[in-house]
Design a protein around this motif. Structure first.
Motif, PDB file in Angstrom:
ATOM      1  N   ALA A   1       5.102  34.211 -54.086  1.00  0.00           N
ATOM      2  CA  ALA A   1       4.157  34.000 -52.987  1.00  0.00           C
ATOM      3  C   ALA A   1       4.225  32.564 -52.476  1.00  0.00           C
ATOM      4  CB  ALA A   1       2.738  34.339 -53.441  1.00  0.00           C
ATOM      5  N   ALA A   2       4.286  31.616 -53.390  1.00  0.00           N
ATOM      6  CA  ALA A   2       4.359  30.203 -52.993  1.00  0.00           C
ATOM      7  C   ALA A   2       5.645  29.920 -52.235  1.00  0.00           C
ATOM      8  CB  ALA A   2       4.266  29.310 -54.230  1.00  0.00           C
ATOM      9  N   GLY A   3       6.743  30.512 -52.682  1.00  0.00           N
ATOM     10  CA  GLY A   3       8.019  30.302 -52.010  1.00  0.00           C
ATOM     11  C   GLY A   3       8.002  30.793 -50.574  1.00  0.00           C
ATOM     12  N   VAL A   4       7.320  31.900 -50.338  1.00  0.00           N
ATOM     13  CA  VAL A   4       7.215  32.443 -48.985  1.00  0.00           C
ATOM     14  C   VAL A   4       6.311  31.563 -48.120  1.00  0.00           C
ATOM     15  CG1 VAL A   4       6.433  34.411 -47.610  1.00  0.00           C
ATOM     16  CG2 VAL A   4       7.654  34.808 -49.750  1.00  0.00           C
ATOM     17  N   LEU A   5       5.177  31.156 -48.678  1.00  0.00           N
ATOM     18  CA  LEU A   5       4.200  30.383 -47.900  1.00  0.00           C
ATOM     19  C   LEU A   5       4.687  28.987 -47.544  1.00  0.00           C
ATOM     20  CD1 LEU A   5       0.826  31.362 -49.623  1.00  0.00           C
ATOM     21  CD2 LEU A   5       1.728  32.186 -47.449  1.00  0.00           C
ATOM     22  N   LYS A   6       5.584  28.427 -48.327  1.00  0.00           N
ATOM     23  CA  LYS A   6       6.059  27.072 -48.039  1.00  0.00           C
ATOM     24  C   LYS A   6       7.208  27.063 -47.015  1.00  0.00           C
ATOM     25  CE  LYS A   6       7.260  26.004 -52.237  1.00  0.00           C
ATOM     26  NZ  LYS A   6       7.811  25.392 -53.463  1.00  0.00           N
ATOM     27  N   THR A   7       7.779  28.227 -46.732  1.00  0.00           N
ATOM     28  CA  THR A   7       8.919  28.303 -45.813  1.00  0.00           C
ATOM     29  C   THR A   7       8.470  28.107 -44.370  1.00  0.00           C
ATOM     30  OG1 THR A   7      10.074  29.825 -47.309  1.00  0.00           O
ATOM     31  CG2 THR A   7      10.841  29.723 -45.029  1.00  0.00           C
ATOM     32  N   GLN A   8       9.205  27.278 -43.652  1.00  0.00           N
ATOM     33  CA  GLN A   8       8.897  27.020 -42.246  1.00  0.00           C
ATOM     34  C   GLN A   8       9.846  27.773 -41.319  1.00  0.00           C
ATOM     35  OE1 GLN A   8       9.170  22.622 -42.372  1.00  0.00           O
ATOM     36  NE2 GLN A   8       7.061  22.623 -41.645  1.00  0.00           N
ATOM     37  N   GLY A   9       9.330  28.145 -40.152  1.00  0.00           N
ATOM     38  CA  GLY A   9      10.176  28.689 -39.107  1.00  0.00           C
ATOM     39  C   GLY A   9      10.866  27.555 -38.373  1.00  0.00           C
ATOM     40  N   LYS A  10      11.718  27.885 -37.423  1.00  0.00           N
ATOM     41  CA  LYS A  10      12.429  26.844 -36.666  1.00  0.00           C
ATOM     42  C   LYS A  10      11.472  25.959 -35.879  1.00  0.00           C
ATOM     43  CE  LYS A  10      17.046  28.843 -36.122  1.00  0.00           C
ATOM     44  NZ  LYS A  10      18.109  29.223 -35.156  1.00  0.00           N
ATOM     45  N   GLY A  11      10.310  26.495 -35.536  1.00  0.00           N
ATOM     46  CA  GLY A  11       9.332  25.719 -34.785  1.00  0.00           C
ATOM     47  C   GLY A  11       8.392  24.912 -35.660  1.00  0.00           C
TER      48      GLY A  11
END
Length: 318
Positions: free
Chosen positions: A35-45
């Motif tokens: 869950a933490a790995g997903v939440l810390k990921t940023q989109g290109k924007g």
């Protein structure tokens, strides 16, 4: 915790491990880490996921005891607080009394918003009975300090559909913060938005994210986005900016995998895809649900590889 709901929220998988006795049990540490790995990921924007959904359809919910579920959600509430996003989970009950008990229990372990499914009755409730059921959930939510999200899932077997008229009436209840619409028929979203342009609607099927956005949805709840979070967040960034061509390019890249989100074995299929993604096929196959055949395993692997290759071309694999 409040949310504007403009974004995408991952419905995380519940990772399992073998206990000393050999039986399967929830691996809280692995589930938190995912869950933490997903939440810390940023989109290109530069944006991130705007919420966290735990113990949902993709989280083995149908197979968990109440004790297991609450323990899991308490663990995930630590992650949601760390990343300052609301924790969301569902409530499905046959009676009003059962519904009250579930919502109270979810509030105690840190759930911020409860997705309330229609009553789990064999007989189809009347519109009046449906409204009273949701009005009660609204009152309970006020008492325990959470918000609610009526959940319409007309495509799924065993769920009573909510009419657009009823959804509009429910949307103005004091503790209703958004509506979740899980269907490939996005005209439902469009109809609701035409009646009230200020509604907050979340789409619940990965195959129609872009189409739902075009119809007026402000965000969505995703399973595929747990596997490819950068792609999912970037696609939603484009949707919110009205850059439909760019958003659709990502949707097309994800198509081979998103297809699985609308299948009866979506949990088993997508959990396996996550296992392949993490180089943990054994973990991806470890479920309280159905055991997949080799043909199904091979199909999921092929779909995952195709989606990954397409996303690599778009520079959406971290």
């Amino acid at each position: 915790m409040s949310s504007k709901w403009d974004g995408v929220m991952p419905a995380v998988f519940t990772w399992l491990k073998k206990s000393k006795s050999g039986a399967l049990e929830i691996d809280l540490d692995a589930t938190q880490k995912q869950a933490a790995g997903v939440l810390k990921t940023q989109g290109k924007g530069g944006s991130r996921m705007s919420g966290l959904v735990g113990s949902g359809t993709l989280g083995e919910n149908s197979y968990l005891s109440t004790k297991q579920r609450l323990s899991l959600l308490k663990s995930l509430s630590e992650v949601s607080k760390e990343y300052n996003v609301p924790l969301i989970s569902g409530a499905a009950a046959e009676t009003k009394e059962e519904l009250a008990k579930i919502i109270e229990g979810l509030a105690k372990v840190g759930v911020d918003t409860v997705m309330v499914m229609p009553p789990k009755t064999k007989a189809i409730p009347s519109e009046k009975e449906m409204y009273e059921y949701y009005a009660l959930s609204d009152a309970i939510a006020k008492d325990v300090g959470v918000t609610i999200m009526p959940y319409n899932n007309p495509d799924a077997a065993g769920y009573h559909p909510l009419s657009t008229d009823l959804l509009l009436r429910l949307s103005v209840l004091p503790k209703v913060t958004a509506l979740k619409i899980s269907t490939i028929d996005v005209s439902i979203i469009e109809t609701l938005m035409l009646e009230n342009k200020d509604l907050k609607i979340l789409a619940g099927v990965d195959t129609v994210t872009v189409h739902a956005g075009l119809a007026g949805a402000c965000g969505g709840i995703t399973g595929v986005g747990v596997i490819f979070p950068k792609a999912s967040v970037t696609m939603q960034e484009y949707v919110l900016k009205g850059e439909w061509f760019k958003a659709n390019k990502i949707s097309q890249a994800l198509n081979s995998l998103s297809y699985l989100d609308a299948q009866p074995l979506l949990m088993e299929y997508l959990k396996l895809a996550m296992g392949i993604h993490q180089n943990d096929v054994a973990g991806g196959l470890r479920t309280f649900g159905k055991k997949l055949t080799q043909q199904q395993i091979d199909d999921v692997r092929a779909r995952y590889i195709l989606a990954k290759e397409r996303l690599e071309v778009l520079d959406l694999i971290p």
